[in-house]
Design a protein around this motif. Structure first.
Motif, mmCIF file in Angstrom:
data_model
loop_
_atom_site.group_PDB
_atom_site.id
_atom_site.type_symbol
_atom_site.label_atom_id
_atom_site.label_comp_id
_atom_site.label_asym_id
_atom_site.label_seq_id
_atom_site.Cartn_x
_atom_site.Cartn_y
_atom_site.Cartn_z
ATOM 1 N N ILE A 20 4.177 8.003 -6.065
ATOM 2 C CA ILE A 20 2.871 7.615 -6.592
ATOM 3 C C ILE A 20 2.156 8.853 -7.116
ATOM 4 O O ILE A 20 2.444 9.978 -6.712
ATOM 5 C CB ILE A 20 2.004 6.921 -5.527
ATOM 6 N N ARG A 21 1.239 8.617 -8.037
ATOM 7 C CA ARG A 21 0.410 9.718 -8.532
ATOM 8 C C ARG A 21 -0.853 9.750 -7.686
ATOM 9 O O ARG A 21 -1.555 8.747 -7.554
ATOM 10 C CB ARG A 21 0.063 9.491 -9.994
ATOM 11 N N LEU A 25 -9.571 11.529 -5.675
ATOM 12 C CA LEU A 25 -10.220 11.954 -4.431
ATOM 13 C C LEU A 25 -9.230 12.494 -3.399
ATOM 14 O O LEU A 25 -9.638 12.952 -2.341
ATOM 15 C CB LEU A 25 -11.009 10.786 -3.832
ATOM 16 N N ALA A 26 -7.946 12.446 -3.705
ATOM 17 C CA ALA A 26 -6.914 12.918 -2.771
ATOM 18 C C ALA A 26 -6.781 14.436 -2.844
ATOM 19 O O ALA A 26 -7.197 15.069 -3.814
ATOM 20 C CB ALA A 26 -5.573 12.271 -3.102
ATOM 21 N N ARG A 27 -6.179 14.996 -1.799
ATOM 22 C CA ARG A 27 -5.822 16.405 -1.840
ATOM 23 C C ARG A 27 -4.743 16.558 -2.911
ATOM 24 O O ARG A 27 -3.849 15.724 -3.009
ATOM 25 C CB ARG A 27 -5.288 16.819 -0.461
ATOM 26 N N LEU A 28 -4.825 17.550 -3.758
ATOM 27 C CA LEU A 28 -3.904 17.767 -4.874
ATOM 28 C C LEU A 28 -3.899 16.571 -5.839
ATOM 29 O O LEU A 28 -2.862 15.962 -6.100
ATOM 30 C CB LEU A 28 -2.484 18.055 -4.371
ATOM 31 N N PRO A 29 -5.045 16.204 -6.382
ATOM 32 C CA PRO A 29 -5.127 15.049 -7.270
ATOM 33 C C PRO A 29 -4.226 15.211 -8.497
ATOM 34 O O PRO A 29 -4.062 16.308 -9.020
ATOM 35 C CB PRO A 29 -6.600 15.016 -7.673
ATOM 36 N N GLY A 30 -3.639 14.090 -8.906
ATOM 37 C CA GLY A 30 -2.791 14.085 -10.092
ATOM 38 C C GLY A 30 -1.329 14.410 -9.846
ATOM 39 O O GLY A 30 -0.493 14.183 -10.705
ATOM 40 N N LEU A 35 5.043 8.166 -0.748
ATOM 41 C CA LEU A 35 3.989 7.527 0.043
ATOM 42 C C LEU A 35 3.888 8.251 1.379
ATOM 43 O O LEU A 35 4.907 8.604 1.977
ATOM 44 C CB LEU A 35 4.334 6.060 0.278
ATOM 45 N N SER A 36 2.669 8.457 1.853
ATOM 46 C CA SER A 36 2.497 9.153 3.125
ATOM 47 C C SER A 36 1.161 8.779 3.746
ATOM 48 O O SER A 36 0.309 8.183 3.093
ATOM 49 C CB SER A 36 2.571 10.668 2.922
ATOM 50 N N GLY A 37 0.992 9.140 4.998
ATOM 51 C CA GLY A 37 -0.264 8.882 5.669
ATOM 52 C C GLY A 37 -0.224 9.308 7.119
ATOM 53 O O GLY A 37 0.815 9.719 7.627
#
Length: 63
Positions: A20-21, A25-30, A35-37
């Motif tokens: 996924i891209r 708002l995520a760390r290291l956007p783009g 998938l992780s969490g």
């Protein structure tokens, strides 16, 4: 700082792997990533993996 356990899901179909891209708002956007969490309190790694994949891409998978 407390460290929490995390999972990374490698979702494959044949020789293809789902990535996924990362959102704005995520760390290291783009960046493209698997998938992780993080595990929620009281959650097993398997439960976390199933939940994260369902939340992020709407798929039901089997670990």
């Amino acid at each position: 700082m407390e460290q929490r356990e995390a999972i990374v899901a490698v979702v494959r179909k044949g020789e293809r792997v789902l990535v996924i891209r990362r959102g704005l708002l995520a760390r290291l956007p783009g960046y493209w990533a698997p998938l992780s969490g993080k595990l929620e309190p009281g959650e097993t790694q398997e439960e976390s993996l199933l939940r994260e994949v369902r939340e992020e891409v709407g798929l039901r998978v089997s670990p």
